[in-house]
Design an enzyme around this catalytic site. Structure first.
Site, PDB file in Angstrom:
ATOM      1  CD  GLU A 183      -1.442  -2.411   1.787  1.00  0.00           C
ATOM      2  OE1 GLU A 183      -2.207  -3.389   1.818  1.00  0.00           O
ATOM      3  OE2 GLU A 183      -0.257  -2.469   2.181  1.00  0.00           O
TER       4      GLU A 183
ATOM      5  N   PRO B 210      12.432 -12.806  -0.732  1.00  0.00           N
ATOM      6  CG  PRO B 210      13.467 -14.053   0.930  1.00  0.00           C
ATOM      7  CD  PRO B 210      13.766 -13.110  -0.196  1.00  0.00           C
TER       8      PRO B 210
ATOM      9  CG  MET C 222      13.465  -4.763   3.478  1.00  0.00           C
ATOM     10  SD  MET C 222      12.249  -5.962   2.907  1.00  0.00           S
ATOM     11  CE  MET C 222      10.752  -4.962   2.955  1.00  0.00           C
TER      12      MET C 222
ATOM     13  CG  LEU D  14      -0.021  -3.868 -11.962  1.00  0.00           C
ATOM     14  CD1 LEU D  14      -0.952  -2.784 -11.442  1.00  0.00           C
ATOM     15  CD2 LEU D  14      -0.376  -4.240 -13.396  1.00  0.00           C
TER      16      LEU D  14
END
Length: 419
Positions: free
Chosen positions: A59, A267, A308, A336
């Site tokens: 999000e 992961p 990350m 996407l």
């Protein structure tokens, strides 16, 4: 009904804290900043903020283009972004740095919600996707804060659950000024659980407005040249527990036909980096960790991305990508980004969370859905053997993304009336 809900939530707080402690065993960040979850702050924050709430990484990533657009158009405004997870928090800090305020969203208990609203005094509240918090929504209504749900999606399963508690959900949705649904099906389901028809609009999915700069593409190509030595790179993105084992077994079978194959695994959750490395080693596969900075020589089997925020760069370094969370019943993840980067996309049978996107991309032959191990093997071998096929799949994916862009601008225009 809301009073009963609040009492129940208070009673559950000890169990919620125990769950945080349990999660912190693998992800230590969960044991930090607990005070924010009760809206207890040790410093003063700006008020009159434009407030966005995004649960976690997915999000948050989708929100960034909209947040940056608002910053450009309203340079004097202060933005607050709340998240629920530490990984979401880390992405906000990494991408937006000091340009926004950030805290965890407080638990939906009256005292915490009240402190949060008094502290920040939001001039507008914008909730991403499917978060419906009765006390929070009621507090926004009481303080006359315009409340929006954007990029709203609602699965049939979630809608069925909400329909069982109308006394709680109807009043909460009555506080929402507008709901910007991703699809007409999402809009219909919000109406079915109690939203007024006139408050629901179908504005599209802002995840199509993914930003991919030339710099990201160049970084990916450089990574491939520097570390992957011209090998054929198959990336598995956003994997979950029990999913890596499937791909490791497939890799060993495909490797017999494609000796230069390199498997890159990303992961979904950072607390699983060590677990995945151990799993590879148990399968007697040579692993190179991203953080080691080492080159993947021919002996290397797996490149494990234990960082990350680098997924787009890793997509750009790959010849083909499989988006995880779809070979186990998780519901899939966003395909996407890979398509926008220009990487051929594959995914598995479990795509409930991205049903419309999956159906749309398959209608245009812009991705490949694999139902089982044999279909994955056939797809990878076919893509490896035919570079024109890879290019065609990648180009169709890019076009699919481009043709569905524009939701960010539409949502920005909607929010502008209250910013």
């Amino acid at each position: 009904m809301r009073a009963f809900y609040s009492c129940l939530f208070y009673l559950l707080i000890p169990f919620i804290l125990v769950r945080l402690i349990w999660r912190s065993i693998k992800a230590p960040a969960y044991r930090h900043r607990w005070s924010e979850r009760f809206a207890l702050y040790s410093k003063e924050f700006p008020r009159n903020v434009i407030w966005f709430h995004a649960v976690s990484v997915g999000e948050v990533e989708a929100l960034f283009p909209l947040a940056k657009k608002i910053q450009r158009q309203y340079p004097d405004a202060t933005l607050l972004i709340t998240t629920t997870t530490p990984t979401g928090s880390a992405r906000v800090k990494a991408v937006m740095q000091e340009s926004v305020e950030h805290v965890y969203l407080p638990y939906d208990i009256p005292c915490a919600v009240g402190r949060f609203i008094r502290c920040f005094k939001p001039r507008i509240a914008v909730i991403m996707e499917t978060e419906i918090w009765p006390n929070l929504f009621a507090c926004c209504g009481k303080n006359e804060i315009p409340l929006y749900i954007i990029n709203a999606r609602l699965s049939e399963k979630s809608a069925s659950g909400y329909q069982k508690i109308p006394a709680l959900i109807y009043p909460a949705l009555a506080r929402v000024k507008l709901i910007a649904a991703q699809t007409q099906d999402d809009a219909s389901r919000f109406v079915a659980i109690g939203a007024k028809t006139e408050t629901v609009k179908t504005l599209g999915n802002i995840k199509f407005d993914v930003e991919v700069s030339n710099e990201i593409i160049e970084q990916g190509l450089q990574l491939k040249a520097d570390l992957f030595g011209g090998r054929f790179v198959w990336l598995i993105a956003s994997t979950h527990k029990d999913e890596e084992a499937i791909f490791l077994e497939i890799y060993k079978k495909i490797k017999q036909n494609i000796p230069e194959l390199l498997l890159v695994i990303v992961p979904r959750h950072p607390e699983r980096f060590g677990e995945v490395k151990k799993l590879c080693e148990q399968d007697q596969l040579a692993v190179v960790m991203r953080t080691s900075g080492e080159i993947c020589h021919q002996y290397a089997d797996v490149y494990l991305a234990d960082t990350m925020g680098e997924l787009k760069v890793l997509y750009a370094s790959s010849d083909v990508a499989f988006v995880g969370g779809s070979m186990v019943p998780v519901g899939g993840h966003n395909i996407l980004e890979a398509a926008a980067v220009g990487t051929p996309v594959l995914f598995g049978p479990y795509m409930a969370n991205f049903k419309e996107i999956a159906e749309g991309v398959l209608r245009r032959d812009a991705a490949i859905q694999c139902q089982d191990e044999s279909e994955i093997i056939n797809a990878i071998v076919a893509l490896y053997a035919d570079s024109a096929y890879r290019q065609s799949l990648a180009e169709k994916g890019r076009v699919f993304v481009q043709q569905n862009q524009g939701a960010t601008t539409r949502i920005f225009d909607m929010l502008s009336q209250d910013i």
